[in-house]
Design a protein around this motif. Sequence first.
Motif, mmCIF file in Angstrom:
data_model
loop_
_atom_site.group_PDB
_atom_site.id
_atom_site.type_symbol
_atom_site.label_atom_id
_atom_site.label_comp_id
_atom_site.label_asym_id
_atom_site.label_seq_id
_atom_site.Cartn_x
_atom_site.Cartn_y
_atom_site.Cartn_z
ATOM 1 N N ILE A 154 -19.307 1.046 3.321
ATOM 2 C CA ILE A 154 -19.377 2.225 2.447
ATOM 3 C C ILE A 154 -17.969 2.673 2.069
ATOM 4 C CG2 ILE A 154 -19.995 4.673 2.368
ATOM 5 C CD1 ILE A 154 -22.429 3.982 4.123
ATOM 6 N N GLY A 155 -17.054 2.641 3.045
ATOM 7 C CA GLY A 155 -15.673 3.016 2.776
ATOM 8 C C GLY A 155 -15.036 2.110 1.740
ATOM 9 N N ALA A 156 -15.247 0.805 1.868
ATOM 10 C CA ALA A 156 -14.677 -0.144 0.912
ATOM 11 C C ALA A 156 -15.241 0.087 -0.485
ATOM 12 C CB ALA A 156 -14.958 -1.573 1.367
ATOM 13 N N ILE A 157 -16.555 0.268 -0.578
ATOM 14 C CA ILE A 157 -17.206 0.484 -1.875
ATOM 15 C C ILE A 157 -16.707 1.782 -2.516
ATOM 16 C CG2 ILE A 157 -19.406 0.953 -3.011
ATOM 17 C CD1 ILE A 157 -20.723 -0.905 -0.948
ATOM 18 N N SER A 158 -16.528 2.822 -1.696
ATOM 19 C CA SER A 158 -16.045 4.101 -2.225
ATOM 20 C C SER A 158 -14.631 3.961 -2.790
ATOM 21 C CB SER A 158 -16.078 5.178 -1.138
ATOM 22 O OG SER A 158 -15.093 4.931 -0.143
ATOM 23 N N LEU A 159 -13.792 3.155 -2.138
ATOM 24 C CA LEU A 159 -12.435 2.933 -2.640
ATOM 25 C C LEU A 159 -12.451 2.146 -3.941
ATOM 26 C CD1 LEU A 159 -10.338 2.192 0.595
ATOM 27 C CD2 LEU A 159 -10.481 4.314 -0.719
ATOM 28 N N PHE A 160 -13.346 1.166 -4.041
ATOM 29 C CA PHE A 160 -13.493 0.433 -5.302
ATOM 30 C C PHE A 160 -13.874 1.393 -6.423
ATOM 31 C CE2 PHE A 160 -14.224 -3.604 -2.815
ATOM 32 C CZ PHE A 160 -13.167 -4.301 -3.364
ATOM 33 N N GLY A 161 -14.789 2.316 -6.120
ATOM 34 C CA GLY A 161 -15.215 3.295 -7.115
ATOM 35 C C GLY A 161 -14.082 4.204 -7.546
ATOM 36 N N MET A 170 0.812 -1.209 0.000
ATOM 37 C CA MET A 170 0.000 0.000 0.000
ATOM 38 C C MET A 170 0.850 1.266 0.000
ATOM 39 S SD MET A 170 -3.045 -1.116 2.568
ATOM 40 C CE MET A 170 -3.950 -2.603 2.249
ATOM 41 N N THR A 171 2.090 1.144 0.356
ATOM 42 C CA THR A 171 2.983 2.288 0.327
ATOM 43 C C THR A 171 3.407 2.605 -1.092
ATOM 44 O OG1 THR A 171 4.829 0.799 0.717
ATOM 45 C CG2 THR A 171 3.862 1.882 2.637
ATOM 46 N N ASP A 172 3.080 1.728 -2.094
ATOM 47 C CA ASP A 172 3.434 1.959 -3.477
ATOM 48 C C ASP A 172 2.339 2.710 -4.217
ATOM 49 O OD1 ASP A 172 5.827 0.674 -3.227
ATOM 50 O OD2 ASP A 172 5.043 -1.280 -3.805
ATOM 51 N N LEU A 173 1.503 3.451 -3.475
ATOM 52 C CA LEU A 173 0.340 4.105 -4.071
ATOM 53 C C LEU A 173 0.737 5.069 -5.179
ATOM 54 C CD1 LEU A 173 -2.681 4.585 -4.086
ATOM 55 C CD2 LEU A 173 -2.363 6.332 -2.359
ATOM 56 N N VAL A 174 1.775 5.886 -4.945
ATOM 57 C CA VAL A 174 2.171 6.874 -5.942
ATOM 58 C C VAL A 174 2.669 6.171 -7.197
ATOM 59 C CG1 VAL A 174 3.766 8.748 -6.430
ATOM 60 C CG2 VAL A 174 2.719 8.573 -4.181
ATOM 61 N N LYS A 175 3.334 5.017 -7.018
ATOM 62 C CA LYS A 175 3.873 4.267 -8.142
ATOM 63 C C LYS A 175 2.773 3.545 -8.889
ATOM 64 C CE LYS A 175 7.215 0.604 -9.160
ATOM 65 N NZ LYS A 175 8.156 -0.368 -8.570
ATOM 66 N N LEU A 176 1.824 2.989 -8.196
ATOM 67 C CA LEU A 176 0.778 2.200 -8.823
ATOM 68 C C LEU A 176 -0.565 2.439 -8.123
ATOM 69 C CD1 LEU A 176 0.427 0.105 -11.086
ATOM 70 C CD2 LEU A 176 0.862 -1.683 -9.416
ATOM 71 N N TRP A 179 -8.536 2.735 5.241
ATOM 72 C CA TRP A 179 -9.399 3.656 4.497
ATOM 73 C C TRP A 179 -8.880 5.081 4.589
ATOM 74 C CZ3 TRP A 179 -15.087 4.954 6.263
ATOM 75 C CH2 TRP A 179 -15.691 5.759 5.304
ATOM 76 N N ILE A 180 -8.612 5.552 5.800
ATOM 77 C CA ILE A 180 -8.154 6.927 6.001
ATOM 78 C C ILE A 180 -6.795 7.152 5.349
ATOM 79 C CG2 ILE A 180 -7.391 8.596 7.741
ATOM 80 C CD1 ILE A 180 -9.510 7.456 9.609
ATOM 81 N N THR A 181 -5.892 6.177 5.470
ATOM 82 C CA THR A 181 -4.551 6.318 4.893
ATOM 83 C C THR A 181 -4.610 6.459 3.383
ATOM 84 O OG1 THR A 181 -3.544 5.023 6.682
ATOM 85 C CG2 THR A 181 -2.299 5.209 4.624
ATOM 86 N N ALA A 239 -3.032 -0.302 -5.942
ATOM 87 C CA ALA A 239 -2.957 -0.090 -4.499
ATOM 88 C C ALA A 239 -4.325 0.219 -3.914
ATOM 89 C CB ALA A 239 -1.984 1.052 -4.190
ATOM 90 N N VAL A 240 -5.113 1.017 -4.614
ATOM 91 C CA VAL A 240 -6.440 1.377 -4.119
ATOM 92 C C VAL A 240 -7.374 0.173 -4.159
ATOM 93 C CG1 VAL A 240 -8.449 2.855 -4.471
ATOM 94 C CG2 VAL A 240 -6.162 3.795 -4.753
ATOM 95 N N PHE A 241 -7.284 -0.631 -5.212
ATOM 96 C CA PHE A 241 -8.056 -1.869 -5.245
ATOM 97 C C PHE A 241 -7.676 -2.774 -4.080
ATOM 98 C CE2 PHE A 241 -9.448 -1.521 -9.824
ATOM 99 C CZ PHE A 241 -10.785 -1.756 -9.568
ATOM 100 N N GLY A 242 -6.369 -2.865 -3.823
ATOM 101 C CA GLY A 242 -5.908 -3.690 -2.710
ATOM 102 C C GLY A 242 -6.414 -3.176 -1.382
ATOM 103 N N ALA A 243 -6.397 -1.855 -1.227
ATOM 104 C CA ALA A 243 -6.888 -1.249 0.013
ATOM 105 C C ALA A 243 -8.383 -1.491 0.184
ATOM 106 C CB ALA A 243 -6.592 0.254 0.003
ATOM 107 N N ALA A 244 -9.126 -1.367 -0.921
ATOM 108 C CA ALA A 244 -10.570 -1.611 -0.866
ATOM 109 C C ALA A 244 -10.863 -3.043 -0.427
ATOM 110 C CB ALA A 244 -11.199 -1.340 -2.237
ATOM 111 N N ASN A 245 -10.100 -3.983 -0.976
ATOM 112 C CA ASN A 245 -10.255 -5.381 -0.559
ATOM 113 C C ASN A 245 -9.906 -5.555 0.912
ATOM 114 O OD1 ASN A 245 -11.156 -6.875 -2.891
ATOM 115 N ND2 ASN A 245 -9.163 -6.505 -3.817
ATOM 116 N N GLY A 246 -8.858 -4.840 1.347
ATOM 117 C CA GLY A 246 -8.454 -4.921 2.746
ATOM 118 C C GLY A 246 -9.549 -4.428 3.680
ATOM 119 N N VAL A 247 -10.137 -3.289 3.345
ATOM 120 C CA VAL A 247 -11.225 -2.748 4.165
ATOM 121 C C VAL A 247 -12.410 -3.704 4.167
ATOM 122 C CG1 VAL A 247 -12.866 -0.848 4.444
ATOM 123 C CG2 VAL A 247 -10.516 -0.358 3.769
#
Length: 201
Positions: free
Chosen positions: A58-65, A1-7, A191-193, A11-19
């Motif tokens: 809601i947080g997970a769905i918003s990240l997927f979006g 998740m720290t590779d957000l700027v690179k990819l 989610w917040i990160t 990373a956001v899909f991964g975070a959404a799955n994590g949430v």
Amino acid sequence: MTDLVKLPKAAVFGAANGVMFMTFFGALWASIGIIGSHGLGAPWLLVLSGVVTLILLIGAISLFGKARNMNNAVTPEEREQWKKINRKFGLIFGLEGLAIFIASVICNIINHFEVFFPIMAIIVGIHFFPLAKLFRENFYYGTGVVLCILGIITFLLPMNATVSNVSLIATSTFIGFGSALTLWVTGLRIWITILKQLKQI
């Protein structure tokens, strides 16, 4: 998740799955706590669990979006890197499930299923350590430590207790709500990160 700027998209899909994982399994642990409490605090514990679950969902769905709306280019090397990460995640998750299944079978065989939930919490806690290294997320180490400590403490608690004239299963109540809170906090933190990192792009 720290590779957000690179990819960002991966990373956001991964975070959404994590949430989503933290939301679902947090609700599962909360249900264990609610069942063990035998109606103590009803219906507010159920309502609180439902509200927290809904918010994180809601947080997970918003990240997927947000991830779907990203159009950043991905190099073949980066795509292969994330495929390897997903394969390792699948392996870790599969081993966790296998360990939990074996633990449940053994607890049934020895006729001591009351120790299953703290053992399961420890197994779940341990699986966060390789995840912390895989996703380069140090917060997962804390999640793993807390879950393991909760499991160990549960072994020291009396199985049953009486609170406000309600006879409850103390071990299930403690490990259920303790683990739920730990996973929910972890999900909220993810989610917040990610939201903060998205604003920096």
